[in-house]
Design an enzyme around this catalytic site. Structure first.
Site, mmCIF file in Angstrom:
data_model
loop_
_atom_site.group_PDB
_atom_site.id
_atom_site.type_symbol
_atom_site.label_atom_id
_atom_site.label_comp_id
_atom_site.label_asym_id
_atom_site.label_seq_id
_atom_site.Cartn_x
_atom_site.Cartn_y
_atom_site.Cartn_z
ATOM 1 N N CYS A 164 0.842 -1.191 0.017
ATOM 2 C CA CYS A 164 0.112 0.012 0.080
ATOM 3 C C CYS A 164 0.900 1.303 0.046
ATOM 4 O O CYS A 164 1.442 1.596 -1.024
ATOM 5 C CB CYS A 164 -1.155 0.017 1.324
ATOM 6 N N HIS A 209 -3.622 -5.265 1.020
ATOM 7 C CA HIS A 209 -3.406 -5.493 2.134
ATOM 8 C C HIS A 209 -3.287 -7.127 2.366
ATOM 9 O O HIS A 209 -4.241 -7.547 2.873
ATOM 10 C CB HIS A 209 -4.041 -4.971 3.278
ATOM 11 N N GLU A 262 -1.874 -8.667 4.254
ATOM 12 C CA GLU A 262 -1.253 -8.961 5.749
ATOM 13 C C GLU A 262 -2.350 -8.978 6.676
ATOM 14 O O GLU A 262 -2.726 -9.434 7.630
ATOM 15 C CB GLU A 262 -0.377 -8.042 6.184
#
Ligand SMILES: N[C@@H](CCC(=O)NCCCC(=O)O)C(=O)O
Length: 266
Positions: A112, A226, A228
């Site tokens: 990002c 994202h 994660e």
């Protein structure tokens, strides 16, 4: 020994006195301890080039997401609208670190804001509010959804270049499909792609959603979404981090087998 994986911090005011602190989301710590199989090392937003001191000891680098934005002066862009969050201390630390990591073949995963830093570090520029551009989607954090859903929810699909570096690390199903459903929490995005970057994924409105560093010696990918946030449930998100982890482990093996490699990064 697990590979040492640097995680970029942001400088944020904390507490009643608003004193500067250096912070990164726990999501990055957890993913490094999980599918990356590494040891996380928080890298301060020191506001200076620490690459010569840090890189000889690191086996990978994650450039994290953040609500703050890259200072427009770094890409000759217009000043941000009043109230747009910036973090010059982070920029001044990460931009030279990115260039040095690429030069020395340290595996790099930019997420990002991190992908935006990667683009600017290599000479590209950014659009500052994609949602205001004709024909473009609103990629920002939806205000009408609870945060957990926003982070692990899917906002739109991205088209993946199957034969690219990202396609190569996805699951066979993800690669065959040539598309992924991703979350979306950003206002900014690639305007002019840096010379050394190759776009590898696109949103339906043409927004660049993933890049690779052309000719990189090691793993060097950026993603605008994202992974994660949902690697525990999403096999393709997990696959990205597992491939990054393998690259970090290989870098550690080479670095510890040849101490001269470490010195070369100084
Ligand atoms: N500020 C930039 C980059 C956006 C970004 O990294 N978002 C992550 C937000 C972290 C969170 O809220 O959990 C932009 O707006 O494009």
């Amino acid at each position: 020994m697990r590979p040492l994986v640097g995680i970029s911090c942001c400088q944020k005011p904390f507490g009643i006195f608003g004193t500067p602190n250096h912070a990164a989301s726990d999501s990055y710590i957890r993913v490094v301890r999980g599918p990356v199989s590494g040891t996380p090392v928080l890298l301060p937003a020191a506001g200076e080039d620490l690459s010569a001191e840090l890189l000889p000891h690191l086996d990978g680098l994650i450039l994290t997401g953040s609500r703050s934005n890259v200072w427009p002066g770094y890409y000759d862009g217009p000043a941000h609208a009043e109230g747009t969050p910036e973090d010059r201390f982070r920029d001044d630390t990460t931009l030279p670190l990115i260039r040095a990591a690429i030069d020395h073949g340290v595996p790099l995963l930019a997420i990002c804001r991190g992908m935006q830093e990667l683009n600017v570090a290599l000479g590209g520029s950014l659009d500052q509010r994609i949602q205001d551009l004709p024909g473009r989607m609103d990629h920002s954090t939806p205000s009408d959804q609870p945060i957990p859903k926003v982070r692990t929810g899917k906002a739109h699909a991205v088209r993946i270049e199957r034969e690219g570096a990202l396609g190569a690390v996805l699951t066979p199903g993800g690669r065959a499909a040539g598309r992924l459903a991703v979350n979306s929490l950003h206002n900014q995005g690639v305007q002019r792609l840096a010379p050394r970057l190759v776009a590898e994924a696109w949103a339906p409105d043409g927004t660049v959603e993933a890049v690779r560093v052309d000719g990189a010696r090691g793993f060097a990918l950026g993603v605008q979404w994202h992974p994660e946030y949902d690697w525990e449930h999403d096999a393709d998100s997990r696959a990205i981090f597992e491939a990054f982890g393998r690259a970090c482990a290989a870098h550690r093996a080479a670095r510890t087998a040849d101490p001269g490699l470490a010195q070369a990064a100084e």
